[in-house]
Design a protein around this motif. Structure first.
Motif, short mmCIF file in Angstrom:
data_model
loop_
_atom_site.label_atom_id
_atom_site.label_comp_id
_atom_site.label_asym_id
_atom_site.label_seq_id
_atom_site.Cartn_x
_atom_site.Cartn_y
_atom_site.Cartn_z
N ALA A 423 0.83 -1.21 0.00
CA ALA A 423 0.00 0.00 0.00
C ALA A 423 0.86 1.25 0.00
N ARG A 424 1.94 1.26 0.76
CA ARG A 424 2.80 2.44 0.86
C ARG A 424 3.53 2.73 -0.44
N ARG A 425 3.63 1.72 -1.32
CA ARG A 425 4.29 1.92 -2.61
C ARG A 425 3.35 2.50 -3.66
N LEU A 426 2.06 2.42 -3.42
CA LEU A 426 1.12 2.94 -4.40
C LEU A 426 1.14 4.47 -4.42
N ARG A 427 1.17 5.03 -5.60
CA ARG A 427 1.15 6.49 -5.76
C ARG A 427 -0.31 6.94 -5.77
N SER A 428 -0.85 7.08 -4.58
CA SER A 428 -2.26 7.45 -4.45
C SER A 428 -2.47 8.12 -3.10
N GLY A 429 -3.59 8.81 -3.00
CA GLY A 429 -3.88 9.52 -1.76
C GLY A 429 -4.38 8.61 -0.65
N GLY A 448 -8.16 12.64 -0.87
CA GLY A 448 -7.74 13.42 -2.03
C GLY A 448 -6.65 12.68 -2.77
N GLY A 449 -6.26 13.19 -3.93
CA GLY A 449 -5.34 12.45 -4.77
C GLY A 449 -4.12 13.24 -5.18
N VAL A 450 -3.38 12.64 -6.12
CA VAL A 450 -2.19 13.25 -6.71
C VAL A 450 -2.31 13.11 -8.23
N GLY A 451 -1.42 13.77 -8.94
CA GLY A 451 -1.44 13.69 -10.39
C GLY A 451 -2.73 14.26 -10.95
N ASP A 452 -3.29 13.59 -11.96
CA ASP A 452 -4.52 14.07 -12.58
C ASP A 452 -5.75 13.84 -11.71
N SER A 453 -5.56 13.27 -10.54
CA SER A 453 -6.66 13.15 -9.59
C SER A 453 -6.82 14.40 -8.74
N GLY A 454 -5.93 15.38 -8.91
CA GLY A 454 -6.11 16.65 -8.24
C GLY A 454 -5.20 16.85 -7.05
N PHE A 455 -5.54 17.83 -6.22
CA PHE A 455 -4.74 18.15 -5.04
C PHE A 455 -5.62 18.81 -4.00
#
Length: 508
Positions: A423-429, A448-455
């Motif tokens: 889980a800690r390796r996934l690039r997600s909020g 919330g997210g990162v990348g095209d998922s926003g901020f």
């Protein structure tokens, strides 16, 4: 309700549909095509006036303080509980989702509202901090002050829960709110506004404006102190561009293409149930839903068998016995159809359903496998009851593939031995380990997210701080023998400070 309270309700909702001065539009039940309600299309002048009146209300709301705001928000929560089925019926009518799903949405609303009201003082209230060695004569405090008026632009897929992640936390922080609900679910927004006005009749701390994209753009230009948006990435970019004209800060929560990782030691039955729910619940119209699965080769056949056994029993429809409802936004049906077609054209195999599963406004469950990683069904948000299952050699490879996309909202991992590590390796909020979407139901966790998922973040302490500005204050308690920040400082004062720093800070 008193006459005064009734007048406040009507004013705060801006209910002018049917007058000759403003055009109107209809909200439609996607299951039947029947009109649920009519609503005004508010223009720039009207939206700007809503923000101005919300600003007057905000001053009063802020001056109430944390405890009085909590008392009123608690009263709102109690009212929502008492009328939960009324809200669920409206949600079901405007979105088409089953009543139990609408009830579940309102349960989440209530729990988050309770948390925001209960924790606002602790998270945002004034607290002392150490002034440090150099400023030992200062008393230092920090507190989080409300921005003022927060504009909220909400989505249609969870028309109460998602915007309330901004509305409840913004109100608890001391802001007033102007809410522009989706044009597909305006009635839900108006209902939330009316119910709050019943328990806070004094001032319209929550205003609702209705309409289409132009109304949302008007809100971005109306002088709000911050704008919180939930919706597609492309629309989020337009919101940001419009808000940049006035340097209005924004919170942007966009789409996702969330992955589920199934390790070789996973509980396959639980993982399959999670995949089916994450992919098909709410007709797949969930930004944190499961759209793709990466399953380790050694357990893939059994996992797929379990998923198919669960998914093939699920039925879409408008009747009370249906497992999930229609595609709420009609234009999304063609996106879903094209993603399915592209997946099979590019070499993917359909294990359940296919293009013939699309029967507007419904889409039956579709399970695909061996879909190339550059297919739209893998890279773009489908927002329908479809699931791509691809095999990987290891769970680590699954994480790499999950991270290769441009989105980074949520994720899921099923593994007995290394769930948190993966889980800690996934690039997600957010990530759920051995469950699905659990993080959204925990009010203390940021969302919330990162990348095209926003901020930016809603929910939790981070969500409260998202709607407040930190203010630092120092107060001199006594005069220092030597004042270095003065033209009257003696010669050698700074050199003595340097010696002191070398002595106390120049070594471990």
């Amino acid at each position: 309700m008193t006459q005064t309270a009734r007048g406040s309700v009507e004013a705060s909702v801006d209910r002018t549909a049917g007058t000759s001065s403003e055009p109107i539009f209809e909200s439609i039940d996607p299951r039947t095509g029947e009109v649920v309600g009519t609503h005004p299309i508010h223009d720039q002048e009207h939206v700007s006036e809503a923000v101005r009146t919300a600003r007057d209300a905000q001053r009063w709301w802020e001056e109430l303080g944390f405890e009085q705001r909590k008392r009123r928000l608690d009263a709102w929560r109690e009212l929502l509980v008492s009328r939960l089925d009324e809200a669920a019926e409206l949600i079901a009518a405007e979105t088409g989702k089953p009543m139990d799903d609408a009830r579940l949405e309102m349960v989440l609303v209530v729990d988050h509202l309770h948390w925001a009201a209960a924790k606002a003082r602790k998270v945002l209230g004034r607290r002392g901090v150490s002034p440090g060695l150099l400023m030992a004569n200062q008393a230092a405090t920090v507190e989080y002050r409300p921005f003022g008026v927060v504009g909220v632009i909400g989505p249609w897929n969870y028309p109460a829960f998602t915007p309330m992640g901004s509305i409840a936390y913004a109100l608890a922080a001391g802001n007033s709110v102007v809410f522009k609900p989706s044009e597909l679910t305006p009635g839900v927004g108006e209902w939330l506004c009316r119910t709050l006005a019943e328990v806070v009749p004094e001032h319209p701390v929550l205003r609702v404006v209705t309409g289409f994209g132009d109304t949302g753009a008007a809100l971005c230009r109306a002088g709000a102190d911050k704008v919180a948006f939930t919706g597609s990435t492309e629309t989020g970019k337009r919101v940001m561009a419009t808000c940049s004209e006035s340097l209005t800060p924004v919170l942007v929560e966009c789409g996702g293409k969330d992955a589920l990782i199934v390790d070789s030691d996973a509980d396959l039955s639980a993982a399959a149930e999670a995949a089916a729910w994450g992919a098909v619940s709410n007709a797949g119209q969930t930004c944190i839903g499961v759209e793709r699965v990466y399953v380790v080769e050694s357990v893939a056949d059994r996992f797929i068998e379990l998923v198919l056994g669960r998914a093939e029993k699920l039925r879409a429809g408008g009747q009370s016995t249906a497992d999930f409802g229609p595609i709420t936004m009609g234009s999304q049906v063609e996106v879903i159809r094209e993603h399915i077609a592209d997946a099979t054209r590019s070499g993917g195999r359909s294990l359940l359903g296919g293009e013939d599963s699309v029967r507007p406004p419904y889409v039956d469950p579709v399970v695909l496998t061996d879909v190339p990683e550059d297919s739209a069904a893998v890279t773009e948000e489908t927002f329908g009851p479809t699931l791509v299952i691809n095999r990987v050699r290891t769970a680590e490879e699954g994480v790499e593939r999950a991270n290769a996309g441009r989105y980074g909202l949520g994720g899921t991992v099923f593994s007995r031995s290394k769930g948190v590590e993966l889980a800690r390796r996934l690039r997600s909020g957010m990530v759920a380990v051995n469950s699905v979407i659990a993080f959204a139901a925990v009010p203390a966790l940021p969302f919330g997210g990162v990348g095209d998922s926003g901020f930016g973040r809603i929910h939790g302490a981070d969500g409260l701080r998202e709607f407040a500005r930190p203010q630092a204050i120092t107060r001199s308690r006594f005069r220092m023998p030597i004042e270095p920040m003065s033209f009257g400082r003696p010669k050698g004062a700074v050199r003595n400070l340097v010696r002191l720093m070398r002595l106390v800070r120049g070594r471990r």
